[in-house]
Design a protein around this motif. Structure first.
Motif, mmCIF file in Angstrom:
data_model
loop_
_atom_site.group_PDB
_atom_site.id
_atom_site.type_symbol
_atom_site.label_atom_id
_atom_site.label_comp_id
_atom_site.label_asym_id
_atom_site.label_seq_id
_atom_site.Cartn_x
_atom_site.Cartn_y
_atom_site.Cartn_z
ATOM 1 N N LEU A 73 59.532 40.081 -5.119
ATOM 2 C CA LEU A 73 58.133 39.658 -5.122
ATOM 3 C C LEU A 73 57.561 39.881 -3.722
ATOM 4 O O LEU A 73 58.140 39.406 -2.734
ATOM 5 C CB LEU A 73 58.011 38.188 -5.495
ATOM 6 N N ASP A 75 54.185 39.055 -1.849
ATOM 7 C CA ASP A 75 52.982 38.236 -2.029
ATOM 8 C C ASP A 75 52.779 37.888 -3.498
ATOM 9 O O ASP A 75 51.662 37.932 -4.027
ATOM 10 C CB ASP A 75 51.751 38.934 -1.444
ATOM 11 N N GLY A 76 53.885 37.569 -4.182
ATOM 12 C CA GLY A 76 53.845 37.092 -5.556
ATOM 13 C C GLY A 76 53.834 38.157 -6.633
ATOM 14 O O GLY A 76 53.874 37.841 -7.810
ATOM 15 N N LYS A 77 53.797 39.425 -6.243
ATOM 16 C CA LYS A 77 53.753 40.510 -7.231
ATOM 17 C C LYS A 77 55.082 41.268 -7.227
ATOM 18 O O LYS A 77 55.614 41.579 -6.164
ATOM 19 C CB LYS A 77 52.610 41.467 -6.909
ATOM 20 N N THR A 95 59.921 37.598 -1.604
ATOM 21 C CA THR A 95 60.884 36.696 -2.235
ATOM 22 C C THR A 95 61.889 37.555 -2.980
ATOM 23 O O THR A 95 61.515 38.379 -3.806
ATOM 24 C CB THR A 95 60.200 35.721 -3.212
ATOM 25 N N ALA A 135 57.530 36.415 -12.224
ATOM 26 C CA ALA A 135 56.160 36.921 -12.082
ATOM 27 C C ALA A 135 55.406 36.816 -13.409
ATOM 28 O O ALA A 135 54.228 36.442 -13.436
ATOM 29 C CB ALA A 135 56.184 38.367 -11.588
ATOM 30 N N THR A 138 54.372 33.307 -14.103
ATOM 31 C CA THR A 138 53.284 32.898 -13.215
ATOM 32 C C THR A 138 51.934 33.324 -13.779
ATOM 33 O O THR A 138 50.956 32.590 -13.688
ATOM 34 C CB THR A 138 53.483 33.506 -11.812
ATOM 35 N N ARG A 139 51.890 34.508 -14.379
ATOM 36 C CA ARG A 139 50.603 34.994 -14.898
ATOM 37 C C ARG A 139 50.378 34.673 -16.377
ATOM 38 O O ARG A 139 49.250 34.727 -16.856
ATOM 39 C CB ARG A 139 50.416 36.473 -14.615
#
Length: 178
Positions: A73, A75-77, A95, A135, A138-139
């Motif tokens: 990941l 920045d979360g993507k 991450t 991920a 999260t979405r």
């Protein structure tokens, strides 16, 4: 034996000047700051594995034909670590699979769900599935089978059915329950 004062190190020359700190690429990995001072074109995958010894992220082929084993990941993507040169990560947060668990060792709900559903075949693709699954959750709090099928991961062991159950278990908040 000579007195302690006579054993002291000689004082250094007063004209010694420390070198300035080398320029580098500042990046936060699993919540810890790092400075990469090597080749700015080095792929993140090799920085993680060879420099930091974070070996959970696997080599899955080049960035265009990968199998998802090298996902992290940024920045979360989710992105393939092999396709990310260090110079593109300045100021970013990365991450890895090692960073999904809490500092106290508590597993991420998806990690626990993978254990609960025995969603680990040989294990090579598991880190990538975990990253893309986190991920996805999260979405899409309640992902459909189609959402899960669109994940970029491949498993040659045939664990996809158990992976689907694990992602749905985590989405339902039932990780760690019998």
């Amino acid at each position: 034996m000579p007195p302690a004062q006579d054993q002291a190190m000689p004082t250094p020359d007063s004209n010694i000047v420390p070198e300035k700190i080398r320029d580098g690429i500042e990046v936060v990995i699993n919540g810890e700051p790092f400075r990469h001072t090597g080749d700015p074109a080095m792929p993140l995958l090799w920085y993680l594995r060879d420099v930091l010894r974070l070996t959970g992220t696997k080599y899955g082929g080049d960035a265009q034909a990968g199998n998802g084993a090298d996902l992290v990941l940024v920045d979360g993507k989710p992105v393939p670590a092999i396709g990310q040169p260090m110079k593109a990560l300045a100021g970013k947060r990365v991450t890895t699979v090692e960073g999904l668990a809490a500092n106290d060792g508590t597993l991420h709900p998806l990690q626990q769900a993978f254990i609960d559903e025995d969603a680990i075949g040989c294990g090579y693709c598991t880190p990538g599935w975990l990253i893309s699954g986190v991920a996805l959750l999260t979405r899409a709090a309640q992902p459909s089978d189609d959402d899960i099928d669109r994940l970029p991961n491949l498993c040659r062991c045939g664990s996809q059915t158990r992976v689907r159950r694990a992602i749905k278990r985590a989405a339902a908040g039932k990780a760690g329950q019998a």
